[in-house]
Enzyme design. Sequence first.
Site: not given
Length: 567
Positions: A293-295
């Site tokens: 995801g956004s990591t």
Amino acid sequence: MSRQGSAMQVNGWRLTLVRFSFALIVLGLLWRLVDIQILNNEFLRNQGDARHLRNVPVVAHRGMILDRHGEPLAISTPVHSVWINPQVTPVDQPDLAKLAKILDVSLNSIQDRIASNTSREFVYIKRRITPALSAKVKELKIPGVALQREYKRYYPTAEVSGHVLGFTNIDDRGQEGLELAYEPILTGVPGLKRMVRDSKGNFVGGGEQIRAAKAGENLQLSLDLRLQYLSYNALKNAIKTHGALAGTAVILDVKTGEVLAMANQPAFNPNNRTGLRSSDFRNRAVTDLFEPGSTVKPFTVVSGLKSGLFDEKTIINTHPGVFRVSGHPITDFRDYGEIDLATLIQKSSNIASSKIALALEPDDLWNDFASFGMGMDTGAYFPGEAVGYLPDRSDWRKLDRATLAYGYGLVTNALQLARAYSVIGSDGILRDVTFVKQDKPMPGKRMFNKDLMQTIRGMMELTVLPGGTATRAAVQNYRVAGKTGTVKKARAGGYAKADYQSVFAGLIPASDPRLAMVVMVDSPGNDEYYGGAVAAPVFAEVMTGAMRLLNIAPDALPTTQLQVAKH
């Protein structure tokens, strides 16, 4: 006279016969003595030895596993196993009932082993009994029943580090985890001793050593038991608080590549494996893959800055909060309007990330993600480690590039993601990961320049400051650089509507990072599922303690404190 003479002749003949017989007997005995002592000496000695001498293996002590400070994590303690010689002990031996009662086994099971193994001389009755039971077995003095010394593995930290250490089987051989990975180092070389057995089949004390047993080597891990406890407790509390399915947490030393802590939930106790399934003792930090995801948005921004097409002042228009790529809507939490790259990370904009990725050449984007170690093994060689997957750019469609920019379409594990963040923390150096304590840093390769990594760390600090998505990851008096991820779980035919994985990845202290940590919580409930609400607090709790334990100097003291410190 004739009768008397005749009698004397008979008696003389008889005497001669007796003398001759005795002479034959003596000659026979002498011949037998020569046969035994000279001609067949070796054969007869071997026959006698075969009946009374045995070469008995001497079990080698398995090496200890220690944490980086010498605290024991796995120890082999001496125990005894009970065995029986079916050729010596009859099925109807009256004391077998007492033996069965002491060992808490059925008399029938012992008798069945004797009856079904009459051609054998060695059959186990019960393995690894306590010293108290060993003493009681000795007192019975049952012919053909004896004790054999063995070792039982004991794990003082129990479930706190069970997934990392793994365990051994009943023969003290590694089966899972680091016990399996370092089996050649930990296992010893058995010795050999020649023992004399009495008429009852029992070994007489002493014996002649033929080959000395060689103990296994001790293994000192990079794990810091103090940080391991912190991670275990914080993760366990988070799983309970949020009613989650599972979770994992990993801490790496950015400077060396060492794994300092690795905890999983649910946990298992390697000292008691009754009723466990194979899925219970898998190390989720290395075996379970998830979409990050956004990591990965910092990786996308790094690729954009490196290309020269974007800089810190570049403005990206995200209005009206929806961006269509090949007919597929990419959305933000709300309409952020026109934002710079730092705000992209602070607010976690999917739209801005996608626009950067679409502006880059596919090869450049793929190479930059790979430079963070995505889609590659970590070099830790942990049994069962899943490598992860970075899709082949030759198959990329426009939508694939857009979704890759915010962490969908690729998979990783927690250890691999922590390693990727350590690249940012180490000013651009990609190192192999290790579970063994190192005297010097693991070999590494420079993948990005120092200035670029410092720039992205500065942007990532905004995530933890007011207005960012991970304010609950803040650690008092320390600067933190991090990124949240809230990922919908993949399902057959698409993604779940309300089942998430909450992730936070961070570096501390951000000015000169020492630790990289990744926290992933699987399927949190209780209506809280964002990475900033579920995973980020675990980071804050663990790192607050870690900074104190490792005596790492603060880099965000208030002005008054800084003035005092200078004086």
